[in-house]
Design a protein around this motif. Structure first.
Motif, PDB file in Angstrom:
ATOM      1  N   ARG A 179      71.500  15.861 -16.545  1.00  0.00           N
ATOM      2  CA  ARG A 179      72.651  15.292 -15.707  1.00  0.00           C
ATOM      3  C   ARG A 179      71.999  16.109 -13.974  1.00  0.00           C
ATOM      4  N   TYR A 180      70.585  16.684 -14.365  1.00  0.00           N
ATOM      5  CA  TYR A 180      70.469  16.879 -12.358  1.00  0.00           C
ATOM      6  C   TYR A 180      69.220  16.233 -12.425  1.00  0.00           C
ATOM      7  N   LYS A 181      68.447  15.366 -12.976  1.00  0.00           N
ATOM      8  CA  LYS A 181      67.077  14.836 -12.615  1.00  0.00           C
ATOM      9  C   LYS A 181      67.096  13.217 -12.687  1.00  0.00           C
ATOM     10  N   PRO A 208      56.162  22.016  -5.738  1.00  0.00           N
ATOM     11  CA  PRO A 208      57.152  22.993  -4.703  1.00  0.00           C
ATOM     12  C   PRO A 208      57.060  24.209  -4.831  1.00  0.00           C
ATOM     13  N   SER A 209      56.232  25.432  -4.453  1.00  0.00           N
ATOM     14  CA  SER A 209      56.046  26.923  -5.111  1.00  0.00           C
ATOM     15  C   SER A 209      57.264  27.236  -4.727  1.00  0.00           C
ATOM     16  N   LEU A 210      58.405  26.877  -4.261  1.00  0.00           N
ATOM     17  CA  LEU A 210      60.211  27.540  -4.684  1.00  0.00           C
ATOM     18  C   LEU A 210      60.732  26.844  -5.519  1.00  0.00           C
ATOM     19  N   GLY A 211      59.937  25.498  -6.753  1.00  0.00           N
ATOM     20  CA  GLY A 211      60.928  25.382  -7.368  1.00  0.00           C
ATOM     21  C   GLY A 211      61.993  25.903  -8.498  1.00  0.00           C
ATOM     22  N   LEU A 212      60.847  26.743  -9.015  1.00  0.00           N
ATOM     23  CA  LEU A 212      61.678  28.148  -9.616  1.00  0.00           C
ATOM     24  C   LEU A 212      63.156  28.476  -9.012  1.00  0.00           C
ATOM     25  N   LEU A 213      62.952  29.034  -7.315  1.00  0.00           N
ATOM     26  CA  LEU A 213      64.116  28.929  -7.085  1.00  0.00           C
ATOM     27  C   LEU A 213      65.136  27.941  -7.171  1.00  0.00           C
ATOM     28  N   TRP A 214      64.511  26.794  -6.868  1.00  0.00           N
ATOM     29  CA  TRP A 214      65.718  25.634  -6.331  1.00  0.00           C
ATOM     30  C   TRP A 214      65.854  24.816  -7.501  1.00  0.00           C
ATOM     31  N   GLY A 215      65.413  24.973  -8.736  1.00  0.00           N
ATOM     32  CA  GLY A 215      65.494  24.035  -9.767  1.00  0.00           C
ATOM     33  C   GLY A 215      64.622  23.376  -9.854  1.00  0.00           C
TER      34      GLY A 215
END
Length: 100
Positions: A34-36, A93-100
């Motif tokens: 649904r989101y990618k 992205p290193s913040l990918g875990l936070l941003w999904g």
């Protein structure tokens, strides 16, 4: 509020809705849930080529990171707020875990 809490409380938009906002129809993207989605390759042959590319990069890493992801998201949001269509792609992205 911590970053992870902000990310977990965010309401994600369906990727089809986002694609329509930038002028793509469902036939021009390949959805993964649904989101990618990926943009289909034949789209590169589209006659309309008014796009611009902004590349955000850095050379000297620091223990805290360089801030490329944060700058990229802020830049894409700012361009959208100016009424222009923008699209953002982050590679690992290193913040990918936070941003999904």
């Amino acid at each position: 509020m911590k970053d992870i809490e902000i990310a977990q409380n965010a309401q994600m938009k369906p990727i089809i809705e986002i694609a329509k906002q930038v002028g793509l129809n469902e036939d021009e993207i390949e959805t993964y849930g649904r989101y990618k989605a990926k943009i289909s390759l034949p789209l590169k042959n589209k006659k309309e080529k008014n796009g611009k590319l902004i590349l955000v990069t850095a050379i000297n890493p620091t223990p805290a990171g360089e801030g490329k992801s944060t700058v990229s998201v802020g830049l894409a949001d700012a361009i959208n707020l100016l009424g222009k269509k923008s699209m953002l792609a982050l590679r690992e992205p290193s913040l990918g875990l936070l941003w999904g």
